[in-house]
Write a protein that holds these residues in place. Sequence first.
Motif, PDB file in Angstrom:
ATOM      1  N   THR A 108       0.830  -1.200   0.000  1.00  0.00           N
ATOM      2  CA  THR A 108       0.000   0.000   0.000  1.00  0.00           C
ATOM      3  C   THR A 108       0.867   1.253   0.000  1.00  0.00           C
ATOM      4  O   THR A 108       0.609   2.217  -0.731  1.00  0.00           O
ATOM      5  CB  THR A 108      -0.934   0.005   1.225  1.00  0.00           C
ATOM      6  N   ILE A 125      -9.431   3.223  -8.875  1.00  0.00           N
ATOM      7  CA  ILE A 125      -8.822   3.968  -7.772  1.00  0.00           C
ATOM      8  C   ILE A 125      -7.445   4.432  -8.210  1.00  0.00           C
ATOM      9  O   ILE A 125      -6.594   3.614  -8.571  1.00  0.00           O
ATOM     10  CB  ILE A 125      -8.691   3.096  -6.508  1.00  0.00           C
ATOM     11  N   THR A 127      -4.211   5.963  -6.789  1.00  0.00           N
ATOM     12  CA  THR A 127      -3.595   6.224  -5.487  1.00  0.00           C
ATOM     13  C   THR A 127      -2.746   7.488  -5.485  1.00  0.00           C
ATOM     14  O   THR A 127      -2.459   8.034  -4.426  1.00  0.00           O
ATOM     15  CB  THR A 127      -2.735   5.030  -5.037  1.00  0.00           C
ATOM     16  N   VAL A 150      -8.602   1.004  -0.842  1.00  0.00           N
ATOM     17  CA  VAL A 150      -7.355   0.657  -1.534  1.00  0.00           C
ATOM     18  C   VAL A 150      -6.851  -0.709  -1.069  1.00  0.00           C
ATOM     19  O   VAL A 150      -6.479  -1.564  -1.879  1.00  0.00           O
ATOM     20  CB  VAL A 150      -6.278   1.737  -1.305  1.00  0.00           C
ATOM     21  N   GLN A 154      -6.440  -3.914  -3.439  1.00  0.00           N
ATOM     22  CA  GLN A 154      -5.147  -4.561  -3.659  1.00  0.00           C
ATOM     23  C   GLN A 154      -5.207  -6.052  -3.343  1.00  0.00           C
ATOM     24  O   GLN A 154      -4.407  -6.833  -3.851  1.00  0.00           O
ATOM     25  CB  GLN A 154      -4.066  -3.890  -2.809  1.00  0.00           C
TER      26      GLN A 154
END
Length: 221
Positions: A108, A125, A127, A150, A154
């Motif tokens: 992340t 999304i 990031t 997120v 993932q």
Amino acid sequence: MSARIGVEILLVVGGLDAANQMQGLLEHLGHHVRVAATVLEALSLVETRPADLLIADSRQLEADADVVFRVLGRRQPPLLILPLAPASLPVSAADVDRWRVAVAQAQTLLAQRDGETLQVGDLVIDTATKRVTFRGQHIPLPPIQFRLLVYLAQNRGRVVGAQELLKAVWGYEGDEAEARELVKVHVRQIRRRLGLEAQHADYVQSVRGFGYLVSAPGRES
């Protein structure tokens, strides 16, 4: 930027059994792993082929701290360091769970550093810009819900438990009841913002008794 397929990892953990098991876990998750006997050897490997993440026994990192930070100070983008407490002997299921959560947290952070686009069906999304788009519409999310979505994206296609989410997203460990209640509140708010009804909550699904799953209905995630 498209989603990264795997992370380039340098692994330095004490004991052949722990190293083999962790390497197998990381490669199963789609990462590329090189194993080094010492932190200094790992840093020399960085010079020949770049890496994203150094996972090392916390005791070895402390012993070589001066060299580590001198070398890392020259690197752009920086090498992310993930210190791990030594594994038990023999390696336990709890060790493996701890490794899995730690690596997901690191992934992340790498996504936030590099800018990664995650797509699950109509859910997109970004990031880098912290922007969520669903079915072509921009969906503003507060920071904690963005990080939660997120992390789930993932790990799309995998059921993620509430305690894992608590540690990965909020950064601390709590009991199961606390984790379930906190995560449930924020998942409900994410669904509402996405316009998903709880009883037909495609994309962000509850798996009763186990946790939450992000996947696109009728498609491979």
